[in-house]
Enzyme design. Structure first.
Site, mmCIF file in Angstrom:
data_model
loop_
_atom_site.group_PDB
_atom_site.id
_atom_site.type_symbol
_atom_site.label_atom_id
_atom_site.label_comp_id
_atom_site.label_asym_id
_atom_site.label_seq_id
_atom_site.Cartn_x
_atom_site.Cartn_y
_atom_site.Cartn_z
ATOM 1 N N SER A 162 18.174 24.665 -71.292
ATOM 2 C CA SER A 162 17.315 23.499 -71.091
ATOM 3 C C SER A 162 16.912 22.916 -72.435
ATOM 4 O O SER A 162 16.885 23.624 -73.457
ATOM 5 C CB SER A 162 16.049 23.885 -70.316
ATOM 6 O OG SER A 162 15.086 22.839 -70.339
ATOM 7 N N TYR A 185 8.636 29.430 -69.934
ATOM 8 C CA TYR A 185 9.906 28.795 -69.584
ATOM 9 C C TYR A 185 10.711 28.494 -70.854
ATOM 10 O O TYR A 185 11.906 28.807 -70.933
ATOM 11 C CB TYR A 185 9.639 27.512 -68.810
ATOM 12 C CG TYR A 185 10.887 26.759 -68.398
ATOM 13 C CD1 TYR A 185 11.733 27.267 -67.418
ATOM 14 C CD2 TYR A 185 11.216 25.534 -68.976
ATOM 15 C CE1 TYR A 185 12.877 26.577 -67.030
ATOM 16 C CE2 TYR A 185 12.353 24.841 -68.598
ATOM 17 C CZ TYR A 185 13.180 25.362 -67.628
ATOM 18 O OH TYR A 185 14.306 24.676 -67.254
#
Length: 301
Positions: free
Chosen positions: A186, A198
């Site tokens: 990501s 994350y």
């Protein structure tokens, strides 16, 4: 001139096909969003695909959607979509190309079911040529809200599942003479922003891909990471913001030099390229597909 949405949705002509015809690929999390677009593109371009999701309901919806409107390249026969399930008997070894899609419901964070699924996919297709670790996500809020269980769950969802997927696939890829691994990371893995758990997990995935490329290279196995920017997916966060908070969405879109978010189909095309023999010289790479996005969230920098 065709619009971007029209261009992304049209069936590719033979010259545009990604080069994955005949490949046997496992994709985790292939029923929604980016994962679904990867599965659709690979099937349309002639690959055999095994995918998993948490529920059979999602897998059934995917099979139904593919049967109703398969993206079939001009001049190519439509893929055969079997109604597979955990109880379905596997096709005999050597049945490459006989069945285009194999599915199974499982939780990738639980040790055991994922590895069994990879072995079953290899048996169904007569081997494997590549895997895509697409499952991801986060649990918990900010640093003070997220507890140790949230950090552990986020790590397992992203890094743990990727490591176990690759480990399970290596014997099959080695038996095929090599193959390709694509890790979906990501923009949050290399451009900081909330949530920390994350971003840390996605950064670990990027490093994992580079490290495994060195370790598995002698076996002819390539490993690359793809980092999508913020994707505009129907019904998801940014699509909802576009409808509910148009002014906030416009400010967020300004984080992109071209003024528009990434389409999941654009990311899927890069993934297909990395799975194809056309990318034979690419390994250990981190490939952002983010339209030169600045900050990974609407908060900006």
């Amino acid at each position: 001139m065709a619009s971007v949405s029209e261009d992304l949705g049209r069936a590719p002509c033979p010259a545009e096909r990604s080069g994955v015809a005949g490949k046997r690929i496992v994709v985790t999390g292939g029923t929604r969003g980016l994962g679904e677009q990867i599965v659709r593109l690979l099937l349309a371009d002639g690959a055999a695909v095994a995918t998993c999701a948490r529920t059979e309901r999602g897998l059934a919806a995917l099979r139904g959607a593919l049967s109703a409107s398969p993206r079939t390249p001009p001049g190519a026969p439509p893929p055969k979509i079997p109604a597979t399930s955990p109880a379905s008997p596997a096709a005999p070894p050597g049945g490459r190309g006989r069945e285009a899609l194999f599915t199974r419901a499982l939780d990738v964070t639980e040790p055991g079911p994922l590895e069994t699924f990879v072995d079953a996919a290899a048996e169904r297709f007569g081997g494997l040529d590549g895997v895509v670790a697409c499952v991801g996500g986060a649990r918990g809020g900010g640093l003070e809200e997220a507890d140790a269980r949230d950090w552990t769950a986020t790590w397992e969802m992203n890094v743990g599942h990727t490591a176990r997927l690759v480990r399970a696939a290596v014997p099959h890829l080695r038996a095929a003479g090599g193959g390709s691994v694509v890790v979906i990371a990501s923009i949050s893995g290399w451009k900081p922003g909330p949530q920390a758990q994350y971003g840390a997990a996605k950064a670990a995935q990027i490093h994992l891909a580079a490290s495994l490329a060195r370790e598995l290279g002698p076996a002819g196995i390539r490993v690359n990471a793809v980092s999508p920017g913020s994707m505009l997916i129907p019904g998801k966060r940014w699509d909802r913001m576009r409808g509910e908070e148009p002014e906030a969405f416009a400010r967020f879109a300004a984080e992109f030099p071209q003024g528009r978010l990434v389409a999941p189909q654009e990311v899927a095309r890069v993934v297909a390229f990395l799975l194809s023999d056309a990318s034979s010289g690419v390994s250990g790479a981190h490939v952002p597909v983010d339209r030169a996005q600045n900050a990974p969230g609407p908060e900006g920098y």
